[in-house]
Design an enzyme around this catalytic site. Structure first.
Site, PDB file in Angstrom:
ATOM      1  CE  LYS A   1      -1.939  -0.791   3.915  1.00  0.00           C
ATOM      2  NZ  LYS A   1      -1.081  -1.957   4.177  1.00  0.00           N
TER       3      LYS A   1
ATOM      4  CB  SER B   1      -8.915   0.565   6.543  1.00  0.00           C
ATOM      5  OG  SER B   1      -8.360   0.447   5.252  1.00  0.00           O
TER       6      SER B   1
END
Length: 212
Positions: free
Chosen positions: A42, A110
């Site tokens: 990410k 998340s």
């Protein structure tokens, strides 16, 4: 009945809409939300995307979990409740920045689907672009230069996502990338192409200027 202070809160009025701020900057209102397990890639892709958009004259801001943990979220631990609150705060910050006409690049594990859905609900149609950065567990663990998975297996990092806390993959993200099969540059090109397709909502010429 006692009056709640929240009942007295009235947001400051403004006659300047977020899309007006974005049009002045000649860009669209958007948050690109990278989600995935630690080691999936990410942060690498978020940084590459920001560099690419900045080179094209797009005003951006990069939000990531470690950055917020050092400031806004430094009062939170890694319990489920704190993780819910961490993502809620991150989403609210992203919304304010999008309202200011900035393209926000958000990179957070998340792990909980409900938190990501709640974040999406803060934004208008076409403003939330979810990218699931994925890779097999053996791959993300092998990439772990900080040794976080090893520490979690040894019980030194309780509630670590992927070990003793779940990661709930997105059901229908705007884009899913398997970084075990793609180079970072290949993954970046897929992100840009997907953003270009999404950009028709903001006008074909503008989309081509930003993402072509």
């Amino acid at each position: 009945m006692e009056t709640s202070y929240n009942d007295l809160v009235v947001p400051a009025a403004t006659e300047i809409a977020g899309d007006s701020r974005a049009s002045i900057k000649q860009q669209r209102q958007l948050v690109v939300w990278f989600t995935g397990m630690s080691g999936a890639g990410k942060s690498t892709l978020a940084g590459m995307l920001e560099n690419e958009l900045q080179a094209r004259g797009v005003r951006t801001f990069l939000l990531d979990g470690d950055q917020l943990r050092l400031g806004l979220n430094n009062d939170l631990d890694f319990s489920d409740a704190s993780r819910h609150e961490s993502i809620r705060r991150a989403a609210e910050v992203a919304r304010l920045m999008v309202d200011a006409g900035i393209t926000v690049i958000a990179s957070f594990i998340s792990p909980f689907r409900a938190d990501r859905d709640a974040a999406r609900a803060l934004f208008g149609r076409g403003q939330f672009f979810e990218v699931h950065v994925d890779a097999p567990f053996g791959v993300v663990e092998a990439r772990d230069v900080k040794g976080l998975y090893k520490k979690a297996r040894e019980g030194l990092l309780p509630k670590f996502t992927g070990i003793d806390s779940p990661y709930e993959p997105p059901i229908d993200p705007e884009l899913r990338l398997n970084t075990a099969e793609l180079t970072p540059q290949e993954a970046l090109q897929r992100i840009l192409l997907a953003m270009d397709a999404l950009g028709v909502d903001a006008g074909e010429a503008l989309a081509q200027r930003l993402y072509a």
